[in-house]
Motif scaffolding. Sequence first.
Motif, PDB file in Angstrom:
ATOM      1  N   PRO A   1       0.832  -1.212   0.000  1.00  0.00           N
ATOM      2  CA  PRO A   1       0.000   0.000   0.000  1.00  0.00           C
ATOM      3  C   PRO A   1       0.863   1.257   0.000  1.00  0.00           C
ATOM      4  CG  PRO A   1      -0.905  -1.623   1.507  1.00  0.00           C
ATOM      5  CD  PRO A   1       0.417  -2.169   1.048  1.00  0.00           C
ATOM      6  N   ASP A   2       0.592   2.154  -0.914  1.00  0.00           N
ATOM      7  CA  ASP A   2       1.446   3.322  -1.164  1.00  0.00           C
ATOM      8  C   ASP A   2       0.687   4.597  -0.803  1.00  0.00           C
ATOM      9  OD1 ASP A   2       2.757   5.530  -2.514  1.00  0.00           O
ATOM     10  OD2 ASP A   2       3.884   4.035  -3.651  1.00  0.00           O
ATOM     11  N   LEU A   3       1.115   5.247   0.260  1.00  0.00           N
ATOM     12  CA  LEU A   3       0.424   6.435   0.753  1.00  0.00           C
ATOM     13  C   LEU A   3       0.430   7.549  -0.279  1.00  0.00           C
ATOM     14  CD1 LEU A   3      -0.969   7.941   3.108  1.00  0.00           C
ATOM     15  CD2 LEU A   3       1.324   8.638   3.873  1.00  0.00           C
ATOM     16  N   VAL A   4       1.569   7.816  -0.882  1.00  0.00           N
ATOM     17  CA  VAL A   4       1.681   8.906  -1.855  1.00  0.00           C
ATOM     18  C   VAL A   4       0.763   8.668  -3.041  1.00  0.00           C
ATOM     19  CG1 VAL A   4       3.242   9.948  -3.556  1.00  0.00           C
ATOM     20  CG2 VAL A   4       4.002   9.633  -1.192  1.00  0.00           C
ATOM     21  N   LEU A   5       0.801   7.473  -3.590  1.00  0.00           N
ATOM     22  CA  LEU A   5      -0.034   7.152  -4.744  1.00  0.00           C
ATOM     23  C   LEU A   5      -1.518   7.279  -4.403  1.00  0.00           C
ATOM     24  CD1 LEU A   5      -0.565   6.025  -7.563  1.00  0.00           C
ATOM     25  CD2 LEU A   5      -0.308   3.716  -6.599  1.00  0.00           C
ATOM     26  N   ARG A   6      -1.929   6.741  -3.263  1.00  0.00           N
ATOM     27  CA  ARG A   6      -3.346   6.757  -2.901  1.00  0.00           C
ATOM     28  C   ARG A   6      -3.841   8.169  -2.610  1.00  0.00           C
ATOM     29  NH1 ARG A   6      -4.664   1.269   0.591  1.00  0.00           N
ATOM     30  NH2 ARG A   6      -3.686  -0.211  -0.855  1.00  0.00           N
ATOM     31  N   LEU A   7      -3.022   8.967  -1.941  1.00  0.00           N
ATOM     32  CA  LEU A   7      -3.418  10.360  -1.703  1.00  0.00           C
ATOM     33  C   LEU A   7      -3.541  11.111  -3.023  1.00  0.00           C
ATOM     34  CD1 LEU A   7      -1.284  11.321   1.432  1.00  0.00           C
ATOM     35  CD2 LEU A   7      -3.784  11.200   1.323  1.00  0.00           C
ATOM     36  N   ALA A   8      -2.609  10.884  -3.937  1.00  0.00           N
ATOM     37  CA  ALA A   8      -2.671  11.557  -5.234  1.00  0.00           C
ATOM     38  C   ALA A   8      -3.913  11.134  -6.009  1.00  0.00           C
ATOM     39  CB  ALA A   8      -1.408  11.245  -6.037  1.00  0.00           C
ATOM     40  N   ALA A   9      -4.257   9.844  -5.937  1.00  0.00           N
ATOM     41  CA  ALA A   9      -5.459   9.363  -6.623  1.00  0.00           C
ATOM     42  C   ALA A   9      -6.711  10.032  -6.060  1.00  0.00           C
ATOM     43  CB  ALA A   9      -5.557   7.845  -6.483  1.00  0.00           C
ATOM     44  N   LEU A  10      -6.765  10.175  -4.747  1.00  0.00           N
ATOM     45  CA  LEU A  10      -7.924  10.800  -4.115  1.00  0.00           C
ATOM     46  C   LEU A  10      -8.007  12.287  -4.415  1.00  0.00           C
ATOM     47  CD1 LEU A  10     -10.346  10.613  -2.152  1.00  0.00           C
ATOM     48  CD2 LEU A  10      -8.714  10.966  -0.270  1.00  0.00           C
ATOM     49  N   LEU A  11      -6.859  12.956  -4.441  1.00  0.00           N
ATOM     50  CA  LEU A  11      -6.829  14.417  -4.524  1.00  0.00           C
ATOM     51  C   LEU A  11      -6.606  14.943  -5.938  1.00  0.00           C
ATOM     52  CD1 LEU A  11      -4.585  15.137  -1.381  1.00  0.00           C
ATOM     53  CD2 LEU A  11      -7.073  15.163  -1.493  1.00  0.00           C
ATOM     54  N   HIS A  12      -6.441  14.088  -6.938  1.00  0.00           N
ATOM     55  CA  HIS A  12      -5.969  14.555  -8.241  1.00  0.00           C
ATOM     56  C   HIS A  12      -6.894  15.578  -8.898  1.00  0.00           C
ATOM     57  CE1 HIS A  12      -8.830  11.570  -9.781  1.00  0.00           C
ATOM     58  NE2 HIS A  12      -8.672  12.098 -10.981  1.00  0.00           N
ATOM     59  N   ASP A  13      -8.171  15.557  -8.585  1.00  0.00           N
ATOM     60  CA  ASP A  13      -9.111  16.489  -9.225  1.00  0.00           C
ATOM     61  C   ASP A  13      -9.659  17.556  -8.284  1.00  0.00           C
ATOM     62  OD1 ASP A  13      -8.986  15.624 -11.822  1.00  0.00           O
ATOM     63  OD2 ASP A  13     -10.792  14.371 -11.740  1.00  0.00           O
ATOM     64  N   ILE A  14      -9.034  17.772  -7.130  1.00  0.00           N
ATOM     65  CA  ILE A  14      -9.612  18.733  -6.184  1.00  0.00           C
ATOM     66  C   ILE A  14      -9.550  20.165  -6.689  1.00  0.00           C
ATOM     67  CG2 ILE A  14      -9.217  17.302  -4.150  1.00  0.00           C
ATOM     68  CD1 ILE A  14      -6.850  19.121  -3.452  1.00  0.00           C
ATOM     69  N   GLY A  15      -8.798  20.400  -7.759  1.00  0.00           N
ATOM     70  CA  GLY A  15      -8.761  21.742  -8.340  1.00  0.00           C
ATOM     71  C   GLY A  15      -9.948  22.047  -9.236  1.00  0.00           C
TER      72      GLY A  15
ATOM     73  N   VAL B   1      -0.151  15.153  -8.694  1.00  0.00           N
ATOM     74  CA  VAL B   1      -1.383  15.838  -9.079  1.00  0.00           C
ATOM     75  C   VAL B   1      -1.108  16.771 -10.260  1.00  0.00           C
ATOM     76  CG1 VAL B   1      -3.145  17.499  -8.340  1.00  0.00           C
ATOM     77  CG2 VAL B   1      -2.438  15.652  -6.797  1.00  0.00           C
ATOM     78  N   SER B   2       0.021  17.474 -10.231  1.00  0.00           N
ATOM     79  CA  SER B   2       0.344  18.414 -11.312  1.00  0.00           C
ATOM     80  C   SER B   2       0.627  17.699 -12.623  1.00  0.00           C
ATOM     81  CB  SER B   2       1.554  19.271 -10.913  1.00  0.00           C
ATOM     82  OG  SER B   2       2.753  18.512 -10.954  1.00  0.00           O
ATOM     83  N   LEU B   3       1.075  16.436 -12.544  1.00  0.00           N
ATOM     84  CA  LEU B   3       1.464  15.691 -13.747  1.00  0.00           C
ATOM     85  C   LEU B   3       0.373  14.775 -14.285  1.00  0.00           C
ATOM     86  CD1 LEU B   3       5.108  14.586 -12.758  1.00  0.00           C
ATOM     87  CD2 LEU B   3       4.480  16.328 -14.445  1.00  0.00           C
ATOM     88  N   HIS B   4      -0.750  14.645 -13.575  1.00  0.00           N
ATOM     89  CA  HIS B   4      -1.668  13.553 -13.907  1.00  0.00           C
ATOM     90  C   HIS B   4      -2.347  13.704 -15.272  1.00  0.00           C
ATOM     91  CE1 HIS B   4      -5.078  16.114 -12.482  1.00  0.00           C
ATOM     92  NE2 HIS B   4      -5.833  15.307 -13.207  1.00  0.00           N
ATOM     93  N   LEU B   5      -2.289  14.906 -15.877  1.00  0.00           N
ATOM     94  CA  LEU B   5      -2.877  15.082 -17.206  1.00  0.00           C
ATOM     95  C   LEU B   5      -1.846  15.053 -18.334  1.00  0.00           C
ATOM     96  CD1 LEU B   5      -5.590  17.874 -16.770  1.00  0.00           C
ATOM     97  CD2 LEU B   5      -5.908  15.413 -16.908  1.00  0.00           C
TER      98      LEU B   5
END
Length: 500
Positions: free
Chosen positions: A301-315, A362-366
């Motif tokens: 389980p990867d904390l960084v990856l999971r947080l990024a997945a959850l937060l990727h569209d909060i903007g 999050v900045s790179l996900h697109l």
Amino acid sequence: MSNSEFPDRISNSPTVEATLTDEQCSSVDRLLRTVDPVVTELGERFAAAGHELAIVGGPVRDALLGRPVHDIDLTTDAVPERVLELVDGWADAVWTIGIEFGTVGLRKNGRQVEITTYRSESYQVKSRKPEVSYGTSLYEDLVRRDFTVNAMAVRVPGGEFVDPFGGLRDLADRTLRTPGKPEDSFNDDPLRIMRGIRFAAQLGFSVDEKVAAAMTAMAERLRIVSAERIRDELTKLILSPNPRLGVSLMTDLGVANYVLPEIPKLKLTVDEHHRHKDVYEHSLTVLDQAVDLERARGMEPDLVLRLAALLHDIGKPKTRAFQPGGKVTFHHHEVVGASMSKNRLTALRFPKDVVNDVSKLVSLHLRFYGYGKGEWTDSAVRRYARDAGHLLSRLHILTRADCTTRNRRKAAALARAYDDIERRIERLAKEEELSKIRPDLDGHEIQEVLGIRPGPLVGQAWRYLLELRLEHGPLGKEEATKALLRWAEEQGITPGKPEE
């Protein structure tokens, strides 16, 4: 071993019947064998001195669930100073870092345990630190526990099972209830609201209706809890087997408003492709798919990856714009979301490396979108890999997880495109060691070629050569030197010897 074979192992309250199955009896025995002989010997020392000792809480719960038992928590009527006296000369090591909360830690023959005096904790209305008071009985200690499934104990050395509040029944029902009134429990320690949600995600339990109602009514009390304690519970929730369940509970009960307020705000935002009811549901699906991809790739389980997945569209809520014809856009939401992620995780006191890594993902996900049919040049692929850096494997997963379209043809096309870019990155990595890409000339060589001393100009020249390296691949020192001299001429720099 059946119940009839060891009736002394069962301790019932007048209102709750605790009946262990044969398998649970074996689990209790196994728990005792696991901690023998250290805990048994410790129990004998306490009993000889007229004190009680019991294994309590998580270890008992996990043993009864058939889960691995790691840490051993003990509770006693002896105050900390008395505990220190009883283990003096017996324990191999003792530490008192938690003694102000009634806890003494020790190590004996490689076994590490913590002993906490029977106690209760409570918060004043505006206090961030709990007030601790000691109790005199195991019942008093168990009644102040957060949930009934954590309010069971096994006395040592005798092995008597103690369950005054129906924890065994709630384990069977997979339900979280509090030993007393939930309002009293959450008033004593508001963090229990987050703990309950975390346990639901970890254990797959449901939350009792009265408990859920109290969580909603008292969620604002989380304001008095330190950011570090909330962060620790959130981390365990995100790393649990079912983080979606925990995030959904936080949101549905109104708790997320005080922990991750950006998440419930996503419910107001419909995505531009109308593939989901809202961006909130999309984000939970991305989280689910990231967890599935983790497992498929054999990752922990990867904390960084999971947080990024959850937060990727909060903007998206901040960047939502309505276009003619009813179209909705979210231009640059990845940039805004990266900043918002950094601010939220910093406020929750996450380590700087976690904050920076999540924000960067999050900045790179697109970045991948637009790759299309593979029209990217090798230089574009190099930049993609270089910009991701050590996060590249996580970016692969996040980008794949972000595909939640129900259009099978489109989903298959995106998967093929990402398969292709991963293959190209792997090929280039073998050929050029992408993770170590540097200009063909280092800073010292740039100074020698241009006859300049260390300063900003060296950095400008270095970045120019790096862009050439990314665009064309390895140049070699001779070609890099020629290119550098051409650049210097364009910049009006006359090469010469460095000034003394």
